[in-house]
Design a protein around this motif. Structure first.
Motif, PDB file in Angstrom:
ATOM      1  N   LEU A 110      -5.267   5.706  -1.523  1.00 25.08           N
ATOM      2  CA  LEU A 110      -4.240   4.831  -2.076  1.00 25.08           C
ATOM      3  C   LEU A 110      -3.178   4.520  -1.024  1.00 25.08           C
ATOM      4  O   LEU A 110      -2.716   3.380  -0.910  1.00 25.08           O
ATOM      5  N   ARG A 164      -4.554   1.916   1.369  1.00 26.29           N
ATOM      6  CA  ARG A 164      -4.627   0.582   0.751  1.00 26.29           C
ATOM      7  C   ARG A 164      -3.257  -0.076   0.587  1.00 26.29           C
ATOM      8  O   ARG A 164      -3.157  -1.292   0.624  1.00 26.29           O
ATOM      9  N   THR A 165      -2.236   0.737   0.374  1.00 26.38           N
ATOM     10  CA  THR A 165      -0.902   0.180   0.103  1.00 26.38           C
ATOM     11  C   THR A 165       0.025   0.192   1.305  1.00 26.38           C
ATOM     12  O   THR A 165       1.045  -0.501   1.299  1.00 26.38           O
ATOM     13  N   VAL A 188      -2.900   0.380  -7.051  1.00 27.13           N
ATOM     14  CA  VAL A 188      -2.609  -0.453  -5.876  1.00 27.13           C
ATOM     15  C   VAL A 188      -1.699  -1.607  -6.282  1.00 27.13           C
ATOM     16  O   VAL A 188      -0.684  -1.888  -5.626  1.00 27.13           O
TER      17      VAL A 188
END
Length: 139
Positions: free
Chosen positions: A6, A9-10, A44
């Motif tokens: 996570l 992705r962020t 996300v």
């Protein structure tokens, strides 16, 4: 997905993600038997909303008030009211910033218009006098 995935992705750190979770902004986090957090894919999007809202001036408390428990639970009227309020706050800030800018530009012009033969100390007194500020005299 795990917190490391996570975070990748962020672009957020795991500590930031855990902070948002502790503040109640990131909900529906499951824990596996080994204690690892397991985040749904919608985390996300939620984190993106949180970061974007902060960048536009929303506090975490304001975000928490309008952020639904899940993506399908947006409260239209509350969300629109919060967004309109923030636009009003930004407009008020723009007025204050324009006043501050005008004041600074005036101050720059006053300081910069010092006659060439005038000493800096005398110029400071001239500027302060023009602005209506009484300068303290040295003892």
């Amino acid at each position: 997905m795990k917190i490391g995935d996570l975070a990748k992705r962020t672009g957020l750190t795991p500590a930031t993600i855990r902070f948002y979770e502790a503040k109640g902004l990131l909900k529906a986090v499951d824990r596996k038997s080994n204690g690892y957090r397991e985040y749904p894919l919608e985390a996300v999007a939620i984190l993106s909303i949180i970061v974007n809202a902060q960048q536009t001036g929303f506090t975490l408390d304001e975000i928490k008030q309008v952020l639904p428990a899940d993506a399908s639970g947006w409260q239209h009227d509350e969300l629109i009211a919060a967004l309109r309020k923030k636009v009003g706050d930004i407009e008020s800030m723009e007025v204050r910033l324009a006043q501050n800018k005008a004041h600074l530009l005036t101050l720059i012009q006053l300081i910069d218009s010092k006659p060439e033969e005038m000493a800096c100390e005398d110029n400071a007194a001239r500027v302060m006098d023009t602005l209506g500020i009484t300068a303290r005299k040295k003892s």
